[in-house]
Design an enzyme around this catalytic site. Sequence first.
Site, mmCIF file in Angstrom:
data_model
loop_
_atom_site.group_PDB
_atom_site.id
_atom_site.type_symbol
_atom_site.label_atom_id
_atom_site.label_comp_id
_atom_site.label_asym_id
_atom_site.label_seq_id
_atom_site.Cartn_x
_atom_site.Cartn_y
_atom_site.Cartn_z
ATOM 1 N N GLY A 147 0.693 -1.103 -0.021
ATOM 2 C CA GLY A 147 0.107 0.014 0.400
ATOM 3 C C GLY A 147 0.677 0.909 -0.263
ATOM 4 O O GLY A 147 0.530 2.278 -0.807
ATOM 5 N N ASN A 195 9.831 5.485 3.802
ATOM 6 C CA ASN A 195 10.968 5.791 3.704
ATOM 7 C C ASN A 195 10.762 7.139 4.032
ATOM 8 O O ASN A 195 10.328 7.567 4.080
ATOM 9 C CB ASN A 195 11.574 5.923 2.783
ATOM 10 N N GLU A 225 1.806 6.684 7.307
ATOM 11 C CA GLU A 225 3.305 6.272 7.305
ATOM 12 C C GLU A 225 3.454 7.843 7.671
ATOM 13 O O GLU A 225 4.934 7.455 8.128
ATOM 14 C CB GLU A 225 3.458 6.449 5.641
ATOM 15 N N HIS A 272 5.070 6.863 10.569
ATOM 16 C CA HIS A 272 5.784 5.627 11.328
ATOM 17 C C HIS A 272 7.175 7.083 11.602
ATOM 18 O O HIS A 272 8.214 5.665 11.663
ATOM 19 C CB HIS A 272 6.056 5.155 10.084
#
Length: 894
Positions: free
Chosen positions: A269, A273, A306, A309
């Site tokens: 998905g 990074n 994300e 994260h």
Amino acid sequence: MNIAESETAMKTIYLKDYQQPAYWIKKTELDVAIYSGETFVQSKLTIEKNSAVQSQILDLHGENLELLEIKIDGRNLAESEYTLTDTSLSLTPPVQNFTLETRVRIEPEKNTSLEGLYRSRTMYCTQCEAEGFRKITYYLDRPDVMSDFTTRLSADKTTCPVLLSNGNLIDSGDLDDSRHFAVWHDPHQKPAYLFAMVAGDLAHIEDSFTTCSGKQVCLKIFVEPKDLTKCDHAMASLKNAMRWDEEQYGREYDLDIFMIVAVDDFNMGAMENKGLNIFNTSCVLASPETTTDAGFQRVEGVVAHEYFHNWTGNRVTCRDWFQLSLKEGFTVYRDSEFSADMGSRTVKRVEDVAFLRTHQFAEDAGPMAHPIRPASYMEISNFYTLTIYEKGCEVVRMIANLLGPELFRQGSDLYFQRHDGEAVTTEDFVAAMAEVSGRDLTQFGHWYNQAGTPELTITDEYDENSRQYTLTISQYTPPTPELSEKKPFHIPLRVGLIGDAGELALTLADETVEDLPSDNTDRVLEITETTQSFVFNNVPEKPVPSLLRDFSAPVKIKYNYSRDDLCALAIRDSNGFNRYEAVQNLAMAVIDDALNANASGASFTLDSRLTDIYRQLLAQPDLDQAMLAYMLSLPAEGYIAEQQTLIDPLAIHRARLQVKSALAQALHAEFKAVFENLKAIVPYSADAQAIAKRSLKNVCLSYLMDAPGEQELSLCLEQFQSANNMTDEMAALTALVMADNEQAQQAAEQALASFYNKWKNEALVVNQWLALQARNTAAGGLTRVNALMQHEAYDSTNPNKIRSVIGSFCGANTPNFHNISDPAAQGGYAFLAQQIRELDAKNPQIAARLLSPLTRWRRYAAPFSELMREQLQELAQQPGLSPDCYEVVSKSLA
């Protein structure tokens, strides 16, 4: 390579064997020069000996690399000074601390695995989690090796005007031959799996966010130019997530820029990074015309996930891949809480639990069952599972339930403070929570080390004379592949007691008035023993227990509710989740009636209590419309299957349709009245209230189209043709396609053709069009799917297209996938096995994930089980089977 041959070639990796590397990489300097057809990667690694490890050998990972040059401290090495294999570069350095330089050639255009550096349409991009960086250069590709990264990219300025990597841009300029370069530096040490780079012809939108300390952060979302108008929702979601993370967790963003890039060819998905998140286009692009409400919500949730994260995964990362749920479970919990705060908390909980119980519970009961921290694995890509993510989230949620919000926040603050910049383990996370709370969480650790779904068998007793009510709770966890006998789990069980007038006060026998919480109608009972009892005093009447409120633990409940009990909970329970649960359990009981009637050859009669509850719900104008939509939706076939001893998928499909048809007929007037009340076309909004109205309206439309007459068909076509948003347009098209009516099927064929002509240039919309046809339960499904795979819209190398067609057919089209009456189809099983053979050579990750429908063959009744097993056995003999598929097939047959 067949299974027998593979057993010696495959290597099982064990958590107990973890050792630190012999060397650390302190600094990584990359020079990536992209040319048409080939790319050259020069790396300069500053390496230091790890004094804690005796070995002097440096083992670097590397796959599909052509080594052109290797140097230590500027000196070229002779071939005799190193050992090169297909997967590694090994040498014994002459000094403890040194600089290693390598230059390699790779071919991104031929990289169909979509790991490492590959080309997707107009851009080059990377995916390095879990072990993709080794396809870019030789490296210690493991999460505990954290390094400072500086990346120089160069490419043709015409074809790749945009050059991106992690961190902050520190230099850029033009080169000879119409080329240019950009240099990026990430000041935060990170493992190689968080590396990212993108080069291509991209447009972007830009915004900014001011952090709590006053720092201005530049925000950019990069997409293909044609998609530039579909980024606003993702940008708004990003800013909301940044603000929420500061308010709820005190986490501030740490770079000058945050970037998102949307990629059409992507196995996952999205990927977190550092500072450069790479997303599947389906998780970024959103507009009312092309995106459903579910799509809008998915973009919001994935963007937040994300971003979160950055702290739960990047600043604090995993020591090894066994700790994967350390970052994923915690981050899923965080994004779930964010989405709950952005919309309806109860609705979000219902959505998450329905998905968990339908899919993760099945995983827990299958051959790939594993703890959220597995003890071993063969191929790490196979452990990006629902257990790691969804069950991992529930384990974190249980800690939050046990500690309460204040202590949980203190525990997370301590965790971040103590381990910032480190690669850590699940024990480190639990230790922080235990320290701030003063609680012994040793037994709770079983959730990390034991697989399976615990079952709580609950009985009760009421003494009218003493006014005491006793709940007795026994826990049992079925055997799983890694462990047959389980130790008792520590389970937070949230309960309430419902009387004739509603909620009753809860006073445990050993409590005084001073012990009672302010809300004395809702309590968390801590289950720690195989069997234990809880006695409540001063209970004025025999109550109906409201068990596992808000799904406070990922367990199954076995309590002998009568159907009248369920009706009482559905109407009187103050807990929204448990009201939904009561209606679902009542519907399950009625579906069981249909299953039993069909099995015995008797006629099926719909229990009027379910009809009455539906009628009462439809008449409650003040009820949350999104919750009402969920309450009116029958349990999914996958969830029904999980309740059966042996699964007969065709019987389940038939029984569920019977119940739905009976409800549609009995409540036709009510469904039509609600639909008519909500059908007015209004400007589109993606807020929770507007989504709720559309959700309820379209559930009613689905019932009306169960056996449509001319009037119902006219209403459906009117919505399809006049809809001003994809939610309503797709809902009407779905109702047409799924209607078991000749006139509706003719209308569906025309509607499908017009829909494709209208949207054929919108890839994500076409994916929905493909998936709908693959899910079409009318006879001839396999023929339709084969035709779709020959259609101009299908691309056999694109994961989104593969999931839309093959994944939808095999995972969501019960009567056609399991059509064992057709010898050629073999229930679709032979079709799936053949697709896996072809995909395995190109993209093993996707191939292995598609195997799931076959892996649980033991749970199915004969002859379904035998036919599934036959296909797995044939796959086991497939020469050259990838490690990804080998692990799944071998464990399924073991």
